[in-house]
Design a protein around this motif. Sequence first.
Motif, PDB file in Angstrom:
ATOM      1  N   ASP A  26       0.767  -1.244   0.057  1.00 63.13           N
ATOM      2  CA  ASP A  26      -0.046  -0.008   0.043  1.00 63.13           C
ATOM      3  C   ASP A  26       0.859   1.352   0.114  1.00 63.13           C
ATOM      4  OD1 ASP A  26      -2.612   1.262  -0.235  1.00 63.13           O
ATOM      5  OD2 ASP A  26      -2.740   1.423   2.179  1.00 63.13           O
ATOM      6  N   VAL A  27       1.986   1.254  -0.807  1.00 60.21           N
ATOM      7  CA  VAL A  27       2.696   2.385  -1.029  1.00 60.21           C
ATOM      8  C   VAL A  27       2.206   3.682  -1.757  1.00 60.21           C
ATOM      9  CG1 VAL A  27       5.119   3.356  -1.879  1.00 60.21           C
ATOM     10  CG2 VAL A  27       4.762   0.965  -1.035  1.00 60.21           C
ATOM     11  N   SER A  28       2.096   4.510  -1.171  1.00 60.67           N
ATOM     12  CA  SER A  28       1.469   5.774  -2.053  1.00 60.67           C
ATOM     13  C   SER A  28       1.919   6.047  -3.326  1.00 60.67           C
ATOM     14  CB  SER A  28       1.458   7.283  -1.050  1.00 60.67           C
ATOM     15  OG  SER A  28       1.046   8.181  -1.727  1.00 60.67           O
ATOM     16  N   PRO A  29       1.051   6.256  -4.564  1.00 62.35           N
ATOM     17  CA  PRO A  29       1.770   6.719  -5.666  1.00 62.35           C
ATOM     18  C   PRO A  29       2.742   8.160  -5.694  1.00 62.35           C
ATOM     19  CG  PRO A  29      -0.529   6.183  -5.664  1.00 62.35           C
ATOM     20  CD  PRO A  29      -0.259   6.183  -4.513  1.00 62.35           C
ATOM     21  N   ASP A  30       2.668   8.652  -4.665  1.00 64.01           N
ATOM     22  CA  ASP A  30       3.104  10.126  -4.330  1.00 64.01           C
ATOM     23  C   ASP A  30       4.680   9.781  -4.258  1.00 64.01           C
ATOM     24  OD1 ASP A  30       0.609  11.440  -4.661  1.00 64.01           O
ATOM     25  OD2 ASP A  30       0.445  12.008  -2.693  1.00 64.01           O
ATOM     26  N   VAL A  31       4.654   8.661  -3.514  1.00 62.42           N
ATOM     27  CA  VAL A  31       6.107   8.297  -3.394  1.00 62.42           C
ATOM     28  C   VAL A  31       6.982   8.370  -4.594  1.00 62.42           C
ATOM     29  CG1 VAL A  31       7.869   6.412  -2.427  1.00 62.42           C
ATOM     30  CG2 VAL A  31       5.683   6.991  -1.117  1.00 62.42           C
ATOM     31  N   PHE A  32       6.247   7.435  -5.548  1.00 61.33           N
ATOM     32  CA  PHE A  32       7.030   7.294  -6.763  1.00 61.33           C
ATOM     33  C   PHE A  32       7.152   8.788  -7.566  1.00 61.33           C
ATOM     34  CE2 PHE A  32       5.487   3.129  -5.760  1.00 61.33           C
ATOM     35  CZ  PHE A  32       6.717   2.404  -5.606  1.00 61.33           C
ATOM     36  N   THR A  33       6.167   9.776  -7.503  1.00 62.98           N
ATOM     37  CA  THR A  33       6.606  10.792  -8.057  1.00 62.98           C
ATOM     38  C   THR A  33       7.613  11.530  -7.360  1.00 62.98           C
ATOM     39  OG1 THR A  33       3.867  11.161  -8.172  1.00 62.98           O
ATOM     40  CG2 THR A  33       5.275  13.087  -8.252  1.00 62.98           C
ATOM     41  N   ALA A  34       7.607  11.485  -5.988  1.00 64.54           N
ATOM     42  CA  ALA A  34       8.956  11.933  -5.423  1.00 64.54           C
ATOM     43  C   ALA A  34      10.152  11.600  -5.909  1.00 64.54           C
ATOM     44  CB  ALA A  34       8.746  11.812  -3.872  1.00 64.54           C
ATOM     45  N   VAL A  35      10.339   9.985  -5.987  1.00 65.59           N
ATOM     46  CA  VAL A  35      11.281   9.470  -6.421  1.00 65.59           C
ATOM     47  C   VAL A  35      11.797   9.931  -7.908  1.00 65.59           C
ATOM     48  CG1 VAL A  35      12.315   7.204  -7.315  1.00 65.59           C
ATOM     49  CG2 VAL A  35      11.018   7.105  -5.061  1.00 65.59           C
ATOM     50  N   GLY A  36      10.817  10.120  -8.776  1.00 71.85           N
ATOM     51  CA  GLY A  36      11.030  10.630 -10.194  1.00 71.85           C
ATOM     52  C   GLY A  36      11.712  11.938  -9.910  1.00 71.85           C
ATOM     53  N   ALA A  66       7.935   8.399 -13.065  1.00 69.09           N
ATOM     54  CA  ALA A  66       6.821   8.847 -13.552  1.00 69.09           C
ATOM     55  C   ALA A  66       6.072   7.737 -14.205  1.00 69.09           C
ATOM     56  CB  ALA A  66       7.482   9.832 -14.895  1.00 69.09           C
ATOM     57  N   ASN A  67       6.422   6.613 -14.485  1.00 70.34           N
ATOM     58  CA  ASN A  67       5.645   5.483 -14.850  1.00 70.34           C
ATOM     59  C   ASN A  67       4.971   4.696 -13.710  1.00 70.34           C
ATOM     60  OD1 ASN A  67       6.431   5.772 -17.527  1.00 70.34           O
ATOM     61  ND2 ASN A  67       7.763   3.869 -17.575  1.00 70.34           N
ATOM     62  N   LEU A  68       5.545   4.635 -12.629  1.00 69.62           N
ATOM     63  CA  LEU A  68       5.335   4.052 -11.547  1.00 69.62           C
ATOM     64  C   LEU A  68       3.895   4.750 -10.878  1.00 69.62           C
ATOM     65  CD1 LEU A  68       8.171   2.010 -10.278  1.00 69.62           C
ATOM     66  CD2 LEU A  68       5.991   0.998 -11.184  1.00 69.62           C
ATOM     67  N   ASP A  69       4.185   6.067 -10.662  1.00 69.40           N
ATOM     68  CA  ASP A  69       3.005   6.395  -9.980  1.00 69.40           C
ATOM     69  C   ASP A  69       1.625   6.448 -10.522  1.00 69.40           C
ATOM     70  OD1 ASP A  69       3.370   8.333 -12.163  1.00 69.40           O
ATOM     71  OD2 ASP A  69       3.925  10.160 -11.233  1.00 69.40           O
ATOM     72  N   GLY A  70       1.517   6.382 -11.965  1.00 71.46           N
ATOM     73  CA  GLY A  70       0.266   6.463 -12.462  1.00 71.46           C
ATOM     74  C   GLY A  70      -0.043   4.899 -12.550  1.00 71.46           C
ATOM     75  N   ALA A  71       0.718   3.840 -12.496  1.00 71.21           N
ATOM     76  CA  ALA A  71       0.695   2.832 -12.706  1.00 71.21           C
ATOM     77  C   ALA A  71       0.076   2.104 -11.200  1.00 71.21           C
ATOM     78  CB  ALA A  71       1.734   1.722 -13.081  1.00 71.21           C
ATOM     79  N   VAL A  72       0.882   2.665 -10.143  1.00 67.77           N
ATOM     80  CA  VAL A  72       0.276   2.181  -8.934  1.00 67.77           C
ATOM     81  C   VAL A  72      -0.743   2.808  -8.331  1.00 67.77           C
ATOM     82  CG1 VAL A  72       0.927   2.329  -6.285  1.00 67.77           C
ATOM     83  CG2 VAL A  72       2.676   1.717  -8.150  1.00 67.77           C
ATOM     84  N   PRO A  81      -7.554  13.637  -8.887  1.00 73.74           N
ATOM     85  CA  PRO A  81      -7.192  14.825  -9.458  1.00 73.74           C
ATOM     86  C   PRO A  81      -5.792  15.326  -9.085  1.00 73.74           C
ATOM     87  CG  PRO A  81      -9.428  15.043  -9.559  1.00 73.74           C
ATOM     88  CD  PRO A  81      -9.006  13.626  -8.476  1.00 73.74           C
ATOM     89  N   TRP A  82      -5.713  15.323  -7.663  1.00 77.42           N
ATOM     90  CA  TRP A  82      -4.517  16.003  -6.946  1.00 77.42           C
ATOM     91  C   TRP A  82      -3.391  15.063  -7.482  1.00 77.42           C
ATOM     92  CZ3 TRP A  82      -2.795  20.236  -5.673  1.00 77.42           C
ATOM     93  CH2 TRP A  82      -1.515  20.322  -4.848  1.00 77.42           C
ATOM     94  N   GLY A  83      -3.325  13.768  -7.646  1.00 77.06           N
ATOM     95  CA  GLY A  83      -2.131  13.035  -8.276  1.00 77.06           C
ATOM     96  C   GLY A  83      -1.800  13.565  -9.463  1.00 77.06           C
ATOM     97  N   PHE A  84      -2.937  13.968 -10.261  1.00 83.24           N
ATOM     98  CA  PHE A  84      -2.380  14.307 -11.623  1.00 83.24           C
ATOM     99  C   PHE A  84      -1.653  15.690 -11.603  1.00 83.24           C
ATOM    100  CE2 PHE A  84      -3.653  17.257 -14.827  1.00 83.24           C
ATOM    101  CZ  PHE A  84      -3.250  16.369 -16.282  1.00 83.24           C
ATOM    102  N   VAL A  85      -2.021  16.491 -10.465  1.00 75.33           N
ATOM    103  CA  VAL A  85      -1.377  18.083 -10.501  1.00 75.33           C
ATOM    104  C   VAL A  85       0.098  17.559  -9.936  1.00 75.33           C
ATOM    105  CG1 VAL A  85      -1.147  19.998  -8.992  1.00 75.33           C
ATOM    106  CG2 VAL A  85      -3.326  19.147  -9.956  1.00 75.33           C
ATOM    107  N   GLU A  88       2.300  16.473 -12.819  1.00 76.80           N
ATOM    108  CA  GLU A  88       2.635  17.353 -13.900  1.00 76.80           C
ATOM    109  C   GLU A  88       3.532  18.342 -13.045  1.00 76.80           C
ATOM    110  OE1 GLU A  88       1.889  17.771 -16.806  1.00 76.80           O
ATOM    111  OE2 GLU A  88       0.737  16.339 -16.997  1.00 76.80           O
ATOM    112  N   LEU A  89       3.545  18.723 -11.956  1.00 76.48           N
ATOM    113  CA  LEU A  89       4.418  19.608 -11.198  1.00 76.48           C
ATOM    114  C   LEU A  89       6.073  18.665 -11.107  1.00 76.48           C
ATOM    115  CD1 LEU A  89       2.388  21.135  -8.129  1.00 76.48           C
ATOM    116  CD2 LEU A  89       3.464  22.260 -10.370  1.00 76.48           C
ATOM    117  N   GLY A  90       5.980  17.324 -10.784  1.00 74.86           N
ATOM    118  CA  GLY A  90       7.153  16.595 -10.681  1.00 74.86           C
ATOM    119  C   GLY A  90       7.810  16.601 -12.288  1.00 74.86           C
ATOM    120  N   ASP A  91       6.765  16.461 -13.283  1.00 75.69           N
ATOM    121  CA  ASP A  91       7.539  16.453 -14.657  1.00 75.69           C
ATOM    122  C   ASP A  91       8.333  17.728 -14.824  1.00 75.69           C
ATOM    123  OD1 ASP A  91       7.232  13.806 -15.349  1.00 75.69           O
ATOM    124  OD2 ASP A  91       5.272  14.269 -16.446  1.00 75.69           O
TER     125      ASP A  91
END
Length: 209
Positions: A26-36, A66-72, A81-85, A88-91
């Motif tokens: 149950d790792v948050s997708p935001d963790v992978f955004t941060a990793v990216g 960037a691949n894993l945050d959406g996949a997770v 929606p906030w995950g989308f934001v 995009e900010l991470g990219d």
Amino acid sequence: MRGLYALKPWYTNRLASVLRFAVARDVSPDVFTAVGVVSALGAGVAIAFGSWIIALVLLAGRLAGANLDGAVARAQGVSRPWGFVLNELGDRAGDLAMFAGLAVLAARTDSLDWGTGWVLVAAVCATLPTFASLSGAGAGAQRLNGGPFGKTERCAAVVVATVVPAWIPVISVVIVVGSLVTTALRLRSIHRVLSTAPAGPASTSAGTP
């Protein structure tokens, strides 16, 4: 024309074990955004010092995040929606770090400063495909990704420029041209979709009298 973005499913499949672990724990997708983002910041530093192997590994980490945050998020059923934001900010932060590192490398290796100027132009033009996609998404079209010169192509081009700093001006021009072509193609696709969509409420973006 999707460019190297067409390899995203293949790359995501290579990360399947990480995906399964994240879902099971149950790792948050935001963790992978941060990793990216962290990987991109590290890659920027490596690029600035001309360490292309480290930059290559870290940019691969950026793309993995960037691949894993959406996949997770999809696998966990928590897309929001906030995950989308955040994505995009991470990219955008990742691109900024990458081009900042390349600008520093150009300044260190280019006595005429042509490379630095072209890197700055390339950094600006590289934002245009995203602006086009987000504008289309805001109007109701699908968020477009990929090539012919998208994020993956930008990463590859910057790695090549890090390997051979003397090529920085030429590669920057390639990024500029590729970004403009990609922007034009995305706008054409968006226009085609929106022109056939049912008419919606009048825009109120100009404000209320």
